[in-house]
Design an enzyme around this catalytic site. Structure first.
Site, PDB file in Angstrom:
ATOM      1  N   GLY A   1      -0.833   1.270  -0.806  1.00 38.57           N
ATOM      2  CA  GLY A   1      -1.648   0.783   0.316  1.00 38.57           C
ATOM      3  C   GLY A   1      -0.757   0.349   1.481  1.00 38.57           C
ATOM      4  CG  ASP A   2       1.784  -2.862   0.876  1.00 36.14           C
ATOM      5  OD1 ASP A   2       0.666  -3.291   1.213  1.00 36.14           O
ATOM      6  OD2 ASP A   2       2.446  -3.341  -0.061  1.00 36.14           O
TER       7      ASP A   2
END
Ligand code: ATP
Length: 309
Positions: free
Chosen positions: A251-252
Protein backbone atom coordinates in the site's frame (compact mmCIF):
# COMPACT_ATOMS: atom_id res chain seq x y z
CA UNK A 1 8.97 18.22 -4.48
CA UNK A 2 7.27 15.36 -2.63
CA UNK A 3 7.28 15.66 1.16
CA UNK A 4 6.24 12.80 3.42
CA UNK A 5 5.15 12.89 7.04
CA UNK A 6 5.63 9.94 9.39
CA UNK A 7 4.45 10.85 12.87
CA UNK A 8 5.30 7.45 14.30
CA UNK A 9 8.36 6.02 12.50
CA UNK A 10 9.98 2.81 13.66
CA UNK A 11 13.01 0.64 13.30
CA UNK A 12 11.46 -2.27 11.44
CA UNK A 13 13.20 -5.42 12.61
CA UNK A 14 12.65 -8.52 10.53
CA UNK A 15 13.51 -11.98 11.89
CA UNK A 16 13.39 -15.01 9.61
CA UNK A 17 12.81 -18.27 11.48
CA UNK A 18 12.09 -21.81 10.22
CA UNK A 19 8.91 -22.06 12.25
CA UNK A 20 7.49 -20.33 15.30
CA UNK A 21 6.44 -22.20 18.38
CA UNK A 22 5.05 -20.10 21.21
CA UNK A 23 6.71 -20.84 24.57
CA UNK A 24 9.89 -22.31 22.99
CA UNK A 25 13.31 -20.82 22.22
CA UNK A 26 13.32 -19.60 18.60
CA UNK A 27 16.57 -19.63 16.60
CA UNK A 28 16.73 -16.67 14.23
CA UNK A 29 18.04 -17.60 10.76
CA UNK A 30 18.57 -13.98 9.67
CA UNK A 31 17.84 -10.57 11.14
CA UNK A 32 17.53 -7.20 9.45
CA UNK A 33 16.78 -3.71 10.75
CA UNK A 34 15.54 -0.94 8.44
CA UNK A 35 14.08 2.56 8.74
CA UNK A 36 10.33 2.03 8.78
CA UNK A 37 6.95 3.60 9.24
CA UNK A 38 4.45 4.07 6.43
CA UNK A 39 5.58 7.55 5.37
CA UNK A 40 9.24 6.49 5.38
CA UNK A 41 8.33 3.51 3.17
CA UNK A 42 6.67 5.93 0.74
CA UNK A 43 9.80 8.10 0.79
CA UNK A 44 12.10 5.17 0.05
CA UNK A 45 10.01 4.07 -2.93
CA UNK A 46 9.78 7.65 -4.31
CA UNK A 47 13.58 7.76 -4.16
CA UNK A 48 13.87 4.45 -6.04
CA UNK A 49 11.52 5.97 -8.65
CA UNK A 50 14.19 8.66 -9.06
CA UNK A 51 12.52 11.60 -7.33
CA UNK A 52 14.06 13.61 -4.47
CA UNK A 53 11.54 13.28 -1.62
CA UNK A 54 11.88 14.92 1.79
CA UNK A 55 10.94 12.92 4.90
CA UNK A 56 9.50 14.67 7.97
CA UNK A 57 7.92 13.68 11.28
CA UNK A 58 9.29 12.97 14.78
CA UNK A 59 12.48 11.12 15.71
CA UNK A 60 14.04 10.60 19.10
CA UNK A 61 16.74 8.75 21.02
CA UNK A 62 19.06 6.04 19.74
CA UNK A 63 16.41 4.60 17.41
CA UNK A 64 15.88 8.04 15.89
CA UNK A 65 19.61 8.34 15.19
CA UNK A 66 19.59 4.88 13.59
CA UNK A 67 16.77 5.91 11.23
CA UNK A 68 18.55 9.14 10.28
CA UNK A 69 21.69 7.16 9.49
CA UNK A 70 19.72 4.68 7.36
CA UNK A 71 18.16 7.57 5.41
CA UNK A 72 21.60 9.11 4.98
CA UNK A 73 22.87 5.85 3.48
CA UNK A 74 19.94 5.90 1.05
CA UNK A 75 20.71 9.55 0.24
CA UNK A 76 17.19 10.60 1.32
CA UNK A 77 16.74 14.19 2.47
CA UNK A 78 15.02 14.60 5.83
CA UNK A 79 13.90 17.27 8.25
CA UNK A 80 12.62 15.38 11.29
CA UNK A 81 11.63 17.21 14.47
CA UNK A 82 13.82 15.96 17.30
CA UNK A 83 12.00 14.74 20.41
CA UNK A 84 13.26 13.51 23.79
CA UNK A 85 11.29 10.27 23.78
CA UNK A 86 12.62 7.16 22.04
CA UNK A 87 11.34 6.27 18.53
CA UNK A 88 9.70 2.83 18.52
CA UNK A 89 10.70 -0.64 17.26
CA UNK A 90 8.39 -2.89 15.25
CA UNK A 91 9.14 -6.57 14.84
CA UNK A 92 8.05 -8.80 11.96
CA UNK A 93 8.75 -12.52 12.30
CA UNK A 94 8.54 -14.46 9.05
CA UNK A 95 8.53 -18.26 9.00
CA UNK A 96 9.63 -20.54 6.13
CA UNK A 97 5.99 -21.01 5.11
CA UNK A 98 5.82 -17.18 4.66
CA UNK A 99 3.53 -16.54 7.62
CA UNK A 100 4.29 -13.14 9.10
CA UNK A 101 3.64 -12.13 12.74
CA UNK A 102 4.03 -8.46 13.62
CA UNK A 103 4.65 -6.80 17.00
CA UNK A 104 4.01 -3.03 16.87
CA UNK A 105 5.09 -0.74 19.73
CA UNK A 106 2.88 2.26 20.47
CA UNK A 107 5.55 4.90 19.99
CA UNK A 108 6.60 8.00 21.90
CA UNK A 109 4.51 10.46 23.87
CA UNK A 110 5.11 14.02 22.63
CA UNK A 111 6.18 16.69 25.09
CA UNK A 112 5.17 20.37 25.26
CA UNK A 113 6.53 22.28 22.31
CA UNK A 114 7.16 19.24 20.04
CA UNK A 115 4.10 19.85 17.84
CA UNK A 116 4.83 23.59 17.64
CA UNK A 117 8.38 22.84 16.45
CA UNK A 118 7.01 20.48 13.81
CA UNK A 119 4.43 23.06 12.73
CA UNK A 120 7.09 25.71 12.13
CA UNK A 121 9.08 23.24 10.03
CA UNK A 122 6.13 22.07 7.94
CA UNK A 123 5.01 25.65 7.22
CA UNK A 124 8.50 26.39 5.91
CA UNK A 125 8.62 23.22 3.80
CA UNK A 126 5.16 23.87 2.28
CA UNK A 127 6.71 26.68 0.20
CA UNK A 128 8.75 24.20 -1.84
CA UNK A 129 6.35 21.23 -1.79
CA UNK A 130 3.92 20.19 -4.54
CA UNK A 131 2.68 16.96 -2.96
CA UNK A 132 2.43 16.21 0.74
CA UNK A 133 1.93 12.60 1.77
CA UNK A 134 0.90 11.81 5.33
CA UNK A 135 0.87 8.12 6.19
CA UNK A 136 0.12 5.99 9.19
CA UNK A 137 -1.20 6.52 12.67
CA UNK A 138 -0.33 9.32 15.06
CA UNK A 139 2.18 8.80 17.83
CA UNK A 140 0.64 9.23 21.26
CA UNK A 141 -1.11 12.49 22.21
CA UNK A 142 -1.36 14.10 18.77
CA UNK A 143 -4.85 15.68 18.56
CA UNK A 144 -7.35 13.65 16.50
CA UNK A 145 -7.92 16.52 14.05
CA UNK A 146 -4.23 17.07 13.29
CA UNK A 147 -4.36 15.56 9.79
CA UNK A 148 -7.31 17.86 9.09
CA UNK A 149 -5.14 20.79 10.16
CA UNK A 150 -2.38 19.65 7.79
CA UNK A 151 -4.95 19.18 5.02
CA UNK A 152 -6.14 22.77 5.50
CA UNK A 153 -2.54 24.00 5.43
CA UNK A 154 -2.04 22.15 2.13
CA UNK A 155 -5.14 23.79 0.67
CA UNK A 156 -3.94 27.28 1.70
CA UNK A 157 -0.58 26.57 0.04
CA UNK A 158 -1.95 24.90 -3.10
CA UNK A 159 -0.25 21.62 -2.18
CA UNK A 160 -1.88 18.27 -3.08
CA UNK A 161 -2.54 16.32 0.11
CA UNK A 162 -2.37 12.52 -0.08
CA UNK A 163 -3.54 10.90 3.13
CA UNK A 164 -3.11 7.23 3.99
CA UNK A 165 -4.47 6.70 7.45
CA UNK A 166 -7.50 4.97 8.97
CA UNK A 167 -10.25 5.19 11.57
CA UNK A 168 -11.39 8.39 13.23
CA UNK A 169 -8.26 10.32 12.17
CA UNK A 170 -9.23 9.71 8.52
CA UNK A 171 -12.90 10.49 9.08
CA UNK A 172 -12.09 13.85 10.66
CA UNK A 173 -9.44 14.68 8.04
CA UNK A 174 -11.94 14.21 5.19
CA UNK A 175 -13.32 17.64 6.19
CA UNK A 176 -10.12 19.19 4.79
CA UNK A 177 -10.94 17.63 1.37
CA UNK A 178 -7.70 15.66 0.79
CA UNK A 179 -6.66 15.25 -2.85
CA UNK A 180 -6.33 11.45 -2.51
CA UNK A 181 -6.98 8.80 0.11
CA UNK A 182 -6.13 5.08 -0.19
CA UNK A 183 -8.05 2.87 2.20
CA UNK A 184 -8.10 -0.90 1.76
CA UNK A 185 -11.40 -2.77 2.18
CA UNK A 186 -10.81 -3.59 5.87
CA UNK A 187 -10.21 0.09 6.61
CA UNK A 188 -13.38 1.12 4.73
CA UNK A 189 -15.50 -1.50 6.49
CA UNK A 190 -14.30 -0.21 9.84
CA UNK A 191 -14.66 3.46 8.87
CA UNK A 192 -18.16 3.25 7.40
CA UNK A 193 -19.31 0.34 9.55
CA UNK A 194 -20.44 -1.68 6.52
CA UNK A 195 -19.83 -5.06 4.91
CA UNK A 196 -18.25 -5.24 1.46
CA UNK A 197 -18.80 -8.36 -0.64
CA UNK A 198 -18.82 -7.18 -4.27
CA UNK A 199 -17.16 -4.72 -6.65
CA UNK A 200 -20.35 -2.61 -6.68
CA UNK A 201 -20.22 -2.33 -2.91
CA UNK A 202 -16.58 -1.22 -3.12
CA UNK A 203 -17.62 1.48 -5.59
CA UNK A 204 -20.55 2.69 -3.46
CA UNK A 205 -18.26 2.87 -0.42
CA UNK A 206 -15.81 4.94 -2.48
CA UNK A 207 -18.63 7.29 -3.54
CA UNK A 208 -19.57 7.73 0.10
CA UNK A 209 -15.97 8.77 0.88
CA UNK A 210 -16.15 11.34 -1.93
CA UNK A 211 -19.38 12.71 -0.44
CA UNK A 212 -17.54 12.92 2.88
CA UNK A 213 -14.85 15.12 1.33
CA UNK A 214 -12.15 13.13 -0.52
CA UNK A 215 -11.39 14.40 -4.06
CA UNK A 216 -10.04 11.08 -5.31
CA UNK A 217 -10.32 7.67 -3.68
CA UNK A 218 -8.18 4.62 -4.38
CA UNK A 219 -9.44 1.45 -2.74
CA UNK A 220 -6.65 -1.08 -2.86
CA UNK A 221 -7.70 -4.71 -3.10
CA UNK A 222 -4.41 -6.59 -2.70
CA UNK A 223 -4.13 -9.33 -5.36
CA UNK A 224 -7.33 -8.00 -6.97
CA UNK A 225 -5.74 -4.64 -7.83
CA UNK A 226 -7.74 -1.50 -7.07
CA UNK A 227 -10.77 0.68 -7.73
CA UNK A 228 -10.03 4.38 -8.30
CA UNK A 229 -12.75 7.00 -8.43
CA UNK A 230 -13.61 10.67 -8.14
CA UNK A 231 -16.85 12.62 -8.57
CA UNK A 232 -16.81 12.07 -12.37
CA UNK A 233 -15.17 8.72 -13.13
CA UNK A 234 -14.64 5.19 -11.85
CA UNK A 235 -11.69 2.99 -12.90
CA UNK A 236 -10.67 -0.56 -12.17
CA UNK A 237 -7.07 -1.79 -12.28
CA UNK A 238 -6.48 -5.54 -12.51
CA UNK A 239 -3.06 -6.96 -11.64
CA UNK A 240 -1.40 -10.15 -12.92
CA UNK A 241 -1.12 -13.21 -10.69
CA UNK A 242 2.23 -13.22 -8.88
CA UNK A 243 4.08 -15.24 -6.22
CA UNK A 244 3.93 -12.66 -3.43
CA UNK A 245 6.74 -12.86 -0.85
CA UNK A 246 5.81 -10.00 1.52
CA UNK A 247 2.85 -7.73 0.84
CA UNK A 248 3.46 -5.52 3.89
CA UNK A 249 4.24 -2.08 2.48
CA UNK A 250 2.54 -2.71 -0.88
CA UNK A 251 0.00 0.00 0.00
CA UNK A 252 2.83 2.42 0.85
CA UNK A 253 4.55 1.60 -2.44
CA UNK A 254 1.26 2.26 -4.24
CA UNK A 255 1.10 5.68 -2.58
CA UNK A 256 4.66 6.38 -3.73
CA UNK A 257 3.61 5.49 -7.30
CA UNK A 258 0.66 7.86 -7.06
CA UNK A 259 2.81 10.70 -5.66
CA UNK A 260 5.42 10.37 -8.38
CA UNK A 261 2.83 9.96 -11.16
CA UNK A 262 0.84 13.00 -9.99
CA UNK A 263 4.03 15.06 -9.70
CA UNK A 264 4.91 14.10 -13.28
CA UNK A 265 1.40 14.97 -14.50
CA UNK A 266 0.43 11.42 -15.58
CA UNK A 267 -3.06 10.76 -16.95
CA UNK A 268 -5.18 8.38 -14.85
CA UNK A 269 -4.42 5.21 -16.84
CA UNK A 270 -0.65 5.68 -16.58
CA UNK A 271 -1.01 6.72 -12.94
CA UNK A 272 -2.86 3.52 -12.06
CA UNK A 273 -0.36 1.39 -13.97
CA UNK A 274 2.55 2.94 -12.08
CA UNK A 275 0.95 2.75 -8.63
CA UNK A 276 -0.15 -0.89 -9.02
CA UNK A 277 3.23 -1.88 -10.46
CA UNK A 278 4.88 -0.40 -7.35
CA UNK A 279 2.55 -2.41 -5.09
CA UNK A 280 3.33 -5.56 -7.08
CA UNK A 281 7.10 -5.05 -7.02
CA UNK A 282 6.99 -4.50 -3.25
CA UNK A 283 5.01 -7.75 -2.85
CA UNK A 284 7.63 -9.63 -4.90
CA UNK A 285 10.46 -8.57 -2.57
CA UNK A 286 11.06 -9.53 1.03
CA UNK A 287 12.00 -5.97 2.10
CA UNK A 288 9.14 -3.68 3.14
CA UNK A 289 8.89 -0.38 1.25
CA UNK A 290 11.19 -1.55 -1.51
CA UNK A 291 10.69 -1.87 -5.26
CA UNK A 292 12.98 -2.62 -8.20
CA UNK A 293 12.77 -0.07 -11.01
CA UNK A 294 13.04 -2.65 -13.83
CA UNK A 295 10.32 -4.75 -12.19
CA UNK A 296 8.05 -1.70 -11.91
CA UNK A 297 8.58 -0.97 -15.62
CA UNK A 298 7.79 -4.59 -16.52
CA UNK A 299 4.60 -4.79 -14.43
CA UNK A 300 3.31 -1.38 -15.57
CA UNK A 301 2.64 -3.01 -18.94
CA UNK A 302 0.82 -5.97 -17.32
CA UNK A 303 -1.65 -3.93 -15.23
CA UNK A 304 -5.03 -3.71 -17.01
CA UNK A 305 -6.91 -0.45 -16.48
CA UNK A 306 -10.62 -0.23 -17.42
CA UNK A 307 -12.88 2.82 -17.16
CA UNK A 308 -16.11 1.57 -15.59
CA UNK A 309 -18.07 4.82 -15.78
P1 ATP B 1 -0.10 -2.08 3.48
O1 ATP B 1 -1.02 -1.39 4.44
O2 ATP B 1 0.55 -3.34 4.02
O3 ATP B 1 0.92 -1.17 2.88
P2 ATP B 1 -2.51 -2.25 1.84
O4 ATP B 1 -3.50 -3.19 2.44
O5 ATP B 1 -2.72 -0.81 2.01
O6 ATP B 1 -1.02 -2.64 2.25
P3 ATP B 1 -2.84 -3.77 -0.62
O7 ATP B 1 -4.23 -3.58 -1.06
O8 ATP B 1 -2.50 -5.06 0.06
O9 ATP B 1 -2.43 -2.51 0.26
O10 ATP B 1 -1.84 -3.65 -1.85
C1 ATP B 1 -1.65 -2.46 -2.60
C2 ATP B 1 -1.41 -2.81 -4.05
O11 ATP B 1 -0.28 -3.70 -4.18
C3 ATP B 1 -2.58 -3.56 -4.70
O12 ATP B 1 -3.56 -2.64 -5.17
C4 ATP B 1 -1.86 -4.32 -5.83
O13 ATP B 1 -1.59 -3.46 -6.91
C5 ATP B 1 -0.52 -4.69 -5.18
N1 ATP B 1 -0.58 -6.01 -4.53
C6 ATP B 1 -0.64 -6.27 -3.20
N2 ATP B 1 -0.69 -7.59 -2.96
C7 ATP B 1 -0.64 -8.21 -4.17
C8 ATP B 1 -0.65 -9.59 -4.62
N3 ATP B 1 -0.71 -10.59 -3.76
N4 ATP B 1 -0.61 -9.81 -5.95
C9 ATP B 1 -0.54 -8.80 -6.84
N5 ATP B 1 -0.52 -7.50 -6.48
C10 ATP B 1 -0.57 -7.19 -5.17
Amino acid sequence: MITTITFNPSIDRMYRVSSMNIGEVQRVVSAKATAGGKGINVTKVCKILQEEPLAMGFLGGYNGEFIKEELRKLDIKNKFTKINQETRNCLNIITDDKVSTEFLEKGPILEDGDLEKFENDIKEVMKSTKILVASGSYCQNIPLDYYEKIGNLCRENNVKFILDTSGEALKVALKSKPYLIKPNTDEIKQLLNIDIESRDEVISAGKKLIEMGAENVCISLGKDGMIYLNAEEVYEAKVPKIEAVNTVGSGDSTIAGFSVGILRGYEIEELLKLSNACGISNALNIETGFVILEEVEKYKDLVKVTKLS
